[in-house]
Design a protein around this motif. Sequence first.
Motif, PDB file in Angstrom:
ATOM      1  N   GLY A   1      11.338  -7.204  -5.808  1.00 41.90           N
ATOM      2  CA  GLY A   1      11.584  -7.711  -4.467  1.00 41.90           C
ATOM      3  C   GLY A   1      10.385  -7.506  -3.556  1.00 41.90           C
ATOM      4  N   LYS A   2      10.511  -7.970  -2.327  1.00 41.50           N
ATOM      5  CA  LYS A   2       9.403  -7.843  -1.374  1.00 41.50           C
ATOM      6  C   LYS A   2       9.308  -6.402  -0.891  1.00 41.50           C
ATOM      7  CE  LYS A   2       9.582 -12.628   0.220  1.00 41.50           C
ATOM      8  NZ  LYS A   2       9.742 -13.535   1.400  1.00 41.50           N
ATOM      9  N   PRO A   3       8.092  -5.828  -0.919  1.00 40.98           N
ATOM     10  CA  PRO A   3       7.934  -4.429  -0.500  1.00 40.98           C
ATOM     11  C   PRO A   3       7.742  -4.290   1.006  1.00 40.98           C
ATOM     12  CG  PRO A   3       5.832  -5.277  -1.223  1.00 40.98           C
ATOM     13  CD  PRO A   3       6.822  -6.410  -1.397  1.00 40.98           C
ATOM     14  N   ASP A   4       7.826  -3.087   1.472  1.00 37.80           N
ATOM     15  CA  ASP A   4       7.422  -2.746   2.832  1.00 37.80           C
ATOM     16  C   ASP A   4       5.914  -2.514   2.774  1.00 37.80           C
ATOM     17  OD1 ASP A   4       6.786  -1.626   5.255  1.00 37.80           O
ATOM     18  OD2 ASP A   4       8.552  -0.333   5.343  1.00 37.80           O
ATOM     19  N   LEU A   5       5.170  -3.577   3.048  1.00 33.19           N
ATOM     20  CA  LEU A   5       3.716  -3.500   2.885  1.00 33.19           C
ATOM     21  C   LEU A   5       3.085  -2.464   3.811  1.00 33.19           C
ATOM     22  CD1 LEU A   5       2.261  -7.099   2.371  1.00 33.19           C
ATOM     23  CD2 LEU A   5       2.185  -5.160   0.804  1.00 33.19           C
TER      24      LEU A   5
ATOM     25  N   MET B   1     -12.769   1.779  -3.086  1.00 31.53           N
ATOM     26  CA  MET B   1     -11.700   0.974  -2.518  1.00 31.53           C
ATOM     27  C   MET B   1     -10.450   1.092  -3.377  1.00 31.53           C
ATOM     28  SD  MET B   1     -13.211  -2.825  -3.402  1.00 31.53           S
ATOM     29  CE  MET B   1     -14.723  -2.465  -2.529  1.00 31.53           C
ATOM     30  N   HIS B   2      -9.328   0.779  -2.779  1.00 34.12           N
ATOM     31  CA  HIS B   2      -8.048   0.809  -3.480  1.00 34.12           C
ATOM     32  C   HIS B   2      -7.317  -0.489  -3.161  1.00 34.12           C
ATOM     33  CE1 HIS B   2      -4.358   2.354  -5.259  1.00 34.12           C
ATOM     34  NE2 HIS B   2      -3.712   1.982  -4.165  1.00 34.12           N
ATOM     35  N   LEU B   3      -6.695  -1.098  -4.171  1.00 37.71           N
ATOM     36  CA  LEU B   3      -6.004  -2.375  -4.003  1.00 37.71           C
ATOM     37  C   LEU B   3      -4.496  -2.197  -4.033  1.00 37.71           C
ATOM     38  CD1 LEU B   3      -5.847  -5.526  -3.977  1.00 37.71           C
ATOM     39  CD2 LEU B   3      -5.950  -5.412  -6.487  1.00 37.71           C
ATOM     40  N   VAL B   4      -3.836  -2.847  -3.081  1.00 38.84           N
ATOM     41  CA  VAL B   4      -2.385  -3.023  -3.103  1.00 38.84           C
ATOM     42  C   VAL B   4      -2.139  -4.527  -3.117  1.00 38.84           C
ATOM     43  CG1 VAL B   4      -0.215  -2.670  -1.879  1.00 38.84           C
ATOM     44  CG2 VAL B   4      -1.970  -0.883  -1.825  1.00 38.84           C
ATOM     45  N   TRP B   5      -1.581  -5.026  -4.220  1.00 36.61           N
ATOM     46  CA  TRP B   5      -1.384  -6.480  -4.374  1.00 36.61           C
ATOM     47  C   TRP B   5       0.082  -6.752  -4.656  1.00 36.61           C
ATOM     48  CZ3 TRP B   5      -2.828  -9.735  -9.258  1.00 36.61           C
ATOM     49  CH2 TRP B   5      -2.656 -11.097  -8.991  1.00 36.61           C
ATOM     50  N   ALA B   6       0.733  -7.491  -3.782  1.00 34.71           N
ATOM     51  CA  ALA B   6       2.127  -7.894  -3.966  1.00 34.71           C
ATOM     52  C   ALA B   6       2.165  -9.379  -4.270  1.00 34.71           C
ATOM     53  CB  ALA B   6       2.938  -7.580  -2.716  1.00 34.71           C
ATOM     54  N   THR B   7       2.748  -9.736  -5.408  1.00 35.70           N
ATOM     55  CA  THR B   7       2.776 -11.127  -5.807  1.00 35.70           C
ATOM     56  C   THR B   7       3.898 -11.378  -6.798  1.00 35.70           C
ATOM     57  OG1 THR B   7       1.446 -12.927  -6.745  1.00 35.70           O
ATOM     58  CG2 THR B   7       1.163 -10.749  -7.730  1.00 35.70           C
TER      59      THR B   7
ATOM     60  N   VAL C   1       0.776   0.538   2.439  1.00 34.72           N
ATOM     61  CA  VAL C   1      -0.616   0.654   2.865  1.00 34.72           C
ATOM     62  C   VAL C   1      -0.870   2.005   3.526  1.00 34.72           C
ATOM     63  CG1 VAL C   1      -2.342  -0.270   4.459  1.00 34.72           C
ATOM     64  CG2 VAL C   1      -0.974  -1.833   3.068  1.00 34.72           C
ATOM     65  N   LEU C   2       0.038   2.441   4.378  1.00 31.82           N
ATOM     66  CA  LEU C   2      -0.140   3.739   5.027  1.00 31.82           C
ATOM     67  C   LEU C   2      -0.160   4.866   4.002  1.00 31.82           C
ATOM     68  CD1 LEU C   2       2.137   3.272   8.151  1.00 31.82           C
ATOM     69  CD2 LEU C   2      -0.355   3.532   8.141  1.00 31.82           C
TER      70      LEU C   2
ATOM     71  N   ALA D   1       4.039  -3.309 -11.955  1.00 32.69           N
ATOM     72  CA  ALA D   1       4.254  -2.061 -11.234  1.00 32.69           C
ATOM     73  C   ALA D   1       5.690  -1.608 -11.420  1.00 32.69           C
ATOM     74  CB  ALA D   1       3.970  -2.245  -9.750  1.00 32.69           C
ATOM     75  N   THR D   2       5.872  -0.340 -11.673  1.00 36.76           N
ATOM     76  CA  THR D   2       7.209   0.211 -11.757  1.00 36.76           C
ATOM     77  C   THR D   2       7.746   0.412 -10.351  1.00 36.76           C
ATOM     78  OG1 THR D   2       6.270   2.423 -11.781  1.00 36.76           O
ATOM     79  CG2 THR D   2       6.707   1.408 -13.910  1.00 36.76           C
ATOM     80  N   PRO D   3       9.065   0.567 -10.195  1.00 31.29           N
ATOM     81  CA  PRO D   3       9.600   0.724  -8.846  1.00 31.29           C
ATOM     82  C   PRO D   3       8.936   1.868  -8.103  1.00 31.29           C
ATOM     83  CG  PRO D   3      11.366   0.375 -10.430  1.00 31.29           C
ATOM     84  CD  PRO D   3      10.112   0.556 -11.221  1.00 31.29           C
ATOM     85  N   VAL D   4       8.687   1.654  -6.823  1.00 25.50           N
ATOM     86  CA  VAL D   4       8.030   2.648  -5.983  1.00 25.50           C
ATOM     87  C   VAL D   4       9.052   3.150  -4.973  1.00 25.50           C
ATOM     88  CG1 VAL D   4       6.163   3.019  -4.340  1.00 25.50           C
ATOM     89  CG2 VAL D   4       5.829   1.477  -6.262  1.00 25.50           C
ATOM     90  N   PRO D   5       9.057   4.423  -4.656  1.00 27.85           N
ATOM     91  CA  PRO D   5      10.009   4.942  -3.681  1.00 27.85           C
ATOM     92  C   PRO D   5       9.926   4.200  -2.358  1.00 27.85           C
ATOM     93  CG  PRO D   5       8.867   6.742  -4.791  1.00 27.85           C
ATOM     94  CD  PRO D   5       8.197   5.479  -5.232  1.00 27.85           C
ATOM     95  N   ASP D   6      11.018   4.195  -1.641  1.00 26.59           N
ATOM     96  CA  ASP D   6      11.083   3.506  -0.346  1.00 26.59           C
ATOM     97  C   ASP D   6      10.339   4.333   0.695  1.00 26.59           C
ATOM     98  OD1 ASP D   6      11.695   1.911   1.761  1.00 26.59           O
ATOM     99  OD2 ASP D   6      13.749   2.659   1.992  1.00 26.59           O
ATOM    100  N   PHE D   7       9.021   4.162   0.721  1.00 23.87           N
ATOM    101  CA  PHE D   7       8.192   4.951   1.626  1.00 23.87           C
ATOM    102  C   PHE D   7       8.488   4.610   3.077  1.00 23.87           C
ATOM    103  CE2 PHE D   7       5.386   4.958  -2.163  1.00 23.87           C
ATOM    104  CZ  PHE D   7       5.346   6.323  -2.357  1.00 23.87           C
ATOM    105  N   ARG D   8       8.414   5.595   3.897  1.00 21.41           N
ATOM    106  CA  ARG D   8       8.464   5.393   5.342  1.00 21.41           C
ATOM    107  C   ARG D   8       7.050   5.621   5.888  1.00 21.41           C
ATOM    108  NH1 ARG D   8      12.426   3.567   3.859  1.00 21.41           N
ATOM    109  NH2 ARG D   8      14.564   3.910   4.554  1.00 21.41           N
ATOM    110  N   PRO D   9       6.666   4.845   6.901  1.00 16.19           N
ATOM    111  CA  PRO D   9       5.320   5.038   7.446  1.00 16.19           C
ATOM    112  C   PRO D   9       5.062   6.488   7.826  1.00 16.19           C
ATOM    113  CG  PRO D   9       6.328   3.075   8.378  1.00 16.19           C
ATOM    114  CD  PRO D   9       7.399   3.783   7.584  1.00 16.19           C
ATOM    115  N   ALA D  10       3.910   7.001   7.394  1.00 22.90           N
ATOM    116  CA  ALA D  10       3.552   8.380   7.705  1.00 22.90           C
ATOM    117  C   ALA D  10       3.310   8.519   9.200  1.00 22.90           C
ATOM    118  CB  ALA D  10       2.297   8.768   6.933  1.00 22.90           C
ATOM    119  N   PRO D  11       3.854   9.532   9.828  1.00 23.35           N
ATOM    120  CA  PRO D  11       3.642   9.689  11.275  1.00 23.35           C
ATOM    121  C   PRO D  11       2.196  10.011  11.570  1.00 23.35           C
ATOM    122  CG  PRO D  11       4.682  11.637  10.339  1.00 23.35           C
ATOM    123  CD  PRO D  11       4.654  10.608   9.249  1.00 23.35           C
TER     124      PRO D  11
END
Length: 459
Positions: free
Chosen positions: A409-413, A372-378, A417-418, A11-21
């Motif tokens: 690095g470790k993502p903001d899961l 379905m959609h998968l988000v896998w951090a490993t 997900v949101l 995965a390429t770097p993903v923007p630092d998402f903030r949880p959607a309100p």
Amino acid sequence: MTNTSTPTGMATPVPDFRPAPPQDGAPSAWRRLWSHPKMIQYHRLFALVVLVNAWVAYSGFQGGWWADAQHAAMGSIAQVMLANFAMAILVRQQYVVNALFWLATRAPTSWPLSVRWQLAKVYHFGGLHSGGTTLGSVWFAVLLATQAWHVSAGGQGVSALTMGLGVALLLLLGGIIAMALPSYRAKQHNRFEMMHRFGGWTALALFWAHAVSTVADGLPAGQALGASLARQGEVWVLALLTFSILLPWLRLKRVKVEITKPSNHAVVVRYNYGDDAFPGSSNTVSLNPLIEWHAFANIPAPGEKGFRQIISRAGDWTGALIDKPPTHLWVKGITTCGVANIEVLFKKVVYVATGSGIGPVLPHLLADKLPMHLVWATRNPRKTYGDALVDEILQANPEALIWDTDTHGKPDLVALVLEAVRRTGAEAVICIANQKLTQAVIQGVELRGIPGYGAIWDS
């Protein structure tokens, strides 16, 4: 968010998402309370067992169930005690577990989301197990105290043997409950497991001895003990519970396995011994059937015989298996439903996994029963789990987001997900990760009105 997975599965770097309100504003105080990990359905079911038993105790005092003018009604106390233990044992029986999942997932996706949200919490049935065991032990303590009072008052029909067996059993039940407390179990899981198994077997034997001794104490002269036991309903319930406990061991088998080792962190175990597996199922396996058992998710593939399991290094047992892969493993009981079986209650789901949590998710991707959609951090997925597994995942779910923690690095899961829910329109989130991350993801999505599901570490 657009798909960022490359053909190599990185995965390429993903923007630092903030949880959607949430669309309805900030979470209400009620939703914050109801979404707290301490308020999960497991604990609510435990509380329900306590309330029902309190109602039975109160109703018994009002209706005179527990005593008449001269005697304590020890039989009534024993019946309530046994009813609690029966529920506690049977709700853990593998056939019963599968039946509960089958029943809960009959609801069509046209039903209101609020109803399906609660039905999908079926895997929290462990609250009934722990509640029934705890309250059953409380009632047994009441029974023992009643018997002691009866003897001290000069009453007949309770022998010293019955009292001694009762004291031994109560002490043992107290030890089992104490070692099952989450704070102890998390630190000393192997000791908890040994106590639960061998202590449970010993408790069952003591229950039988106590029951036989109790019947013998009240046996009229000249009447056969066996015939009297056969007329006791409690004895037949005890026989049913004994069979329920024995049943998984009657299906114990030692099977040949094929193990591939893509890295020193994980192995893929393949089984083909005739038993069927289904997406969302698990089997318990062991190197030594009397010492230690571990449950792993099964990975069946459409059109293929047998199934696989992914086992990652997470302690002494898994480390020994990875370092010295065996040729055979012990398998106990039957293929049993797991958390992710509840996916069919929703029109679309987001799966989030970390590390070897991809194992329970993969069969659902392959089965492709619903969008379905998968988000896998490993960590380095191809190096850790092999090219074949990563390619299989991407073929089944081309839009999957595979986050390489070694690179990014470790993502903001929760944020990932949101965002995935917002983008895909999924109705629910199913998380397979460690306890801390699972609780964070579930609480994070449920605070925003999105059903969340994941393991609760109650076994």
